[in-house]
Design a protein around this motif. Sequence first.
Motif, mmCIF file in Angstrom:
data_model
loop_
_atom_site.group_PDB
_atom_site.id
_atom_site.type_symbol
_atom_site.label_atom_id
_atom_site.label_comp_id
_atom_site.label_asym_id
_atom_site.label_seq_id
_atom_site.Cartn_x
_atom_site.Cartn_y
_atom_site.Cartn_z
ATOM 1 N N GLU A 58 0.955 -1.578 0.209
ATOM 2 C CA GLU A 58 -0.238 -0.272 0.117
ATOM 3 C C GLU A 58 0.676 1.341 -0.510
ATOM 4 O O GLU A 58 2.213 1.056 1.079
ATOM 5 N N ALA A 59 0.700 2.186 -1.338
ATOM 6 C CA ALA A 59 1.532 3.734 -1.388
ATOM 7 C C ALA A 59 2.843 3.870 -1.098
ATOM 8 O O ALA A 59 3.015 3.941 -0.026
ATOM 9 N N PRO A 60 3.772 2.502 -1.813
ATOM 10 C CA PRO A 60 4.438 2.451 -1.943
ATOM 11 C C PRO A 60 6.189 4.039 -1.919
ATOM 12 O O PRO A 60 6.945 3.761 -1.616
ATOM 13 N N GLU A 61 5.352 4.787 -2.466
ATOM 14 C CA GLU A 61 5.784 6.522 -2.537
ATOM 15 C C GLU A 61 6.479 7.031 -1.557
ATOM 16 O O GLU A 61 6.515 7.887 -1.469
ATOM 17 N N VAL A 62 5.822 7.107 -0.128
ATOM 18 C CA VAL A 62 5.383 7.968 1.096
ATOM 19 C C VAL A 62 6.561 7.669 1.537
ATOM 20 O O VAL A 62 7.405 6.759 1.407
ATOM 21 N N PHE A 63 6.570 8.754 1.649
ATOM 22 C CA PHE A 63 8.221 9.602 1.884
ATOM 23 C C PHE A 63 9.315 9.685 1.212
ATOM 24 O O PHE A 63 10.060 10.444 1.550
ATOM 25 N N LEU A 64 9.134 9.373 0.011
ATOM 26 C CA LEU A 64 9.923 9.279 -0.968
ATOM 27 C C LEU A 64 9.971 10.258 -2.006
ATOM 28 O O LEU A 64 8.757 10.996 -2.270
ATOM 29 N N HIS A 65 11.042 11.000 -2.280
ATOM 30 C CA HIS A 65 11.102 11.912 -3.961
ATOM 31 C C HIS A 65 10.608 11.272 -4.573
ATOM 32 O O HIS A 65 10.388 10.266 -4.910
ATOM 33 N N PRO A 66 9.767 11.905 -5.565
ATOM 34 C CA PRO A 66 8.953 11.581 -7.039
ATOM 35 C C PRO A 66 10.142 10.314 -7.435
ATOM 36 O O PRO A 66 9.710 9.029 -8.760
ATOM 37 N N ALA A 67 12.057 10.657 -8.223
ATOM 38 C CA ALA A 67 12.862 10.263 -8.297
ATOM 39 C C ALA A 67 12.779 8.808 -7.628
ATOM 40 O O ALA A 67 12.600 7.470 -8.388
ATOM 41 N N GLY A 68 12.416 8.675 -6.089
ATOM 42 C CA GLY A 68 12.355 7.364 -5.483
ATOM 43 C C GLY A 68 11.723 6.658 -5.511
ATOM 44 O O GLY A 68 10.878 5.248 -5.428
ATOM 45 N N GLN A 69 10.508 7.445 -5.789
ATOM 46 C CA GLN A 69 8.447 7.100 -6.100
ATOM 47 C C GLN A 69 9.286 6.251 -8.091
ATOM 48 O O GLN A 69 8.311 4.859 -7.646
ATOM 49 N N GLU A 70 9.140 6.697 -8.503
ATOM 50 C CA GLU A 70 10.105 5.820 -10.158
ATOM 51 C C GLU A 70 10.532 4.304 -9.824
ATOM 52 O O GLU A 70 10.456 3.888 -10.185
ATOM 53 N N THR A 71 12.060 4.616 -8.719
ATOM 54 C CA THR A 71 12.642 3.983 -9.054
ATOM 55 C C THR A 71 12.392 2.463 -8.038
ATOM 56 O O THR A 71 12.101 1.060 -8.364
ATOM 57 N N VAL A 72 11.298 3.099 -6.894
ATOM 58 C CA VAL A 72 10.704 1.528 -6.442
ATOM 59 C C VAL A 72 9.751 1.504 -7.232
ATOM 60 O O VAL A 72 9.135 0.357 -7.215
ATOM 61 N N ALA A 73 8.866 1.659 -8.420
ATOM 62 C CA ALA A 73 7.918 1.785 -8.849
ATOM 63 C C ALA A 73 8.343 0.393 -9.914
ATOM 64 O O ALA A 73 7.877 -0.626 -10.235
ATOM 65 N N ASP A 74 9.385 0.933 -10.805
ATOM 66 C CA ASP A 74 10.306 0.374 -11.693
ATOM 67 C C ASP A 74 11.022 -1.614 -10.749
ATOM 68 O O ASP A 74 10.249 -2.542 -11.657
#
Length: 485
Positions: A212-228
């Motif tokens: 759930e919500a893997p983007e929490v507290f991450l910069h947009p670049a980090g969000q993209e990396t986690v998604a990949d």
Amino acid sequence: MSASDDPRSGDAPRIVGLRLRDVRSVWGPPVAVPLGRGLTVLVGANRSGTSNVAWAFAAALDPSLTFSPGRDVPRRRRGHAAPGATLQFGSGSEVSVHWDPVDGTRTTTGDVPSGHVVWAPIDRTATDLVAAAPLDLGDATVRNHLAAEVARVAQVVLPGIVEVAIDAAGRVTVRDDLGSEIAAPEIRAIVAVGLARALVDAGRAPAALVVEAPEVFLHPAGQETVADLLVAVSIETRTPVVTTTTSPFAIPRTSETTVVALARDVVGRTDVAGTALGDASQARLLGGLLRDAGLAAVLDRVSALPPSTRGVLIVEGGTDEAYLRQVAETLGRGDTLVDLAIRPAGGAMAAAAAAIVLRAESEVPVLVLLDNDAPGRRALETLVSRFGFERRREVMTYADVFEGGPQGVEAETLFDQGLLRRFVRERGPASSHGELRLPQGLPHLDLTSSGKSAYVGWLRTHARPEHLDRWRALLDLIDERFPDG
């Protein structure tokens, strides 16, 4: 990992869908949720039901996730609910799970896929995830291998990570090169990915990974990396991966990603609003996520920018782009726009929002060109004061080509007003709202929407270089921002 080494090779067909009935915000007729062949991303506005659907998927696979009638039976269905979830497989077979609406007892029809479900909701810590996994944490070798997998993921997402330690109780500690411990919310998704990989290596491939919500507290670049990384782990381990998000940066633009938009209707029932592959246009789906479908379209276009693109010029509307291209042609200044992507946004604040998204999403230089009316000044102030855009270098107005930058200047103000008056005389009063006097006595003919559209074509045969001095000055400013044209 080769296909022959893959512990899931030859296993049951993959799960391709989930059908829910009378679970949390899903009630009434069953709701069919398609699941992708890699990563499935559930998107929607706050309280649209994405977390409820993710939980139901995890609970259908994991008997340890308790069904609580007081929480999980929809209020509208209490007393006559039939809560259940049906897993649909690519082979055409189905497995159904039912929960008793009174005491929550679970029954199944068919064989639910075996394996641990890595369930990572926002209220679980990294330690919770590890402690619940079927791993012998008393074995230092097992702990060290898991720590190494988590470190491998963490070092891709968060720069400067130098240490990951896991103790026998499952406590996870991640430190950077300054010795600081990384906060738990930042590493939850990272640990979930590392754990899924470690389970595969241990011969215990998970039944699913649900984050759930893997983007929490991450910069947009980090969000993209986690998604990949979530896409990669779904492919590497052949594990179904489902996430929820409210961030466009957490949606990989790949064909291995399926985006499912959820929404609640006027009576509060969650349903599927639409689906798309990650590499398809998602404007309709992401419009609800971003409040403006135009921003989602911007994100779609970012991934399509040619490698030769040297800059993005964001303008308020399509007429602005048409003026620029026609003026550049008339002045023989086509080189100014070569390899420059011009993106109409649909208004001043939409242009500002698109610029914020583009600057975070891409390393390509961005310039925003705005009218100097009230909406344009508000957008400019937002970009400069709140988001640190550099005035004139990253955001400017049409008034910048006039001394003193008078208020009210729009694209049409840059044309020779005698040329505009001639157009209005030929096309009639329906083409204009009349002539205004701006500060400093500057004349401005206020064209109607239809007048602006007609004026673009009229310019092709009537405009001469001597009518476009202000536009020449504007192209000079654009050249300064993108000097390699």
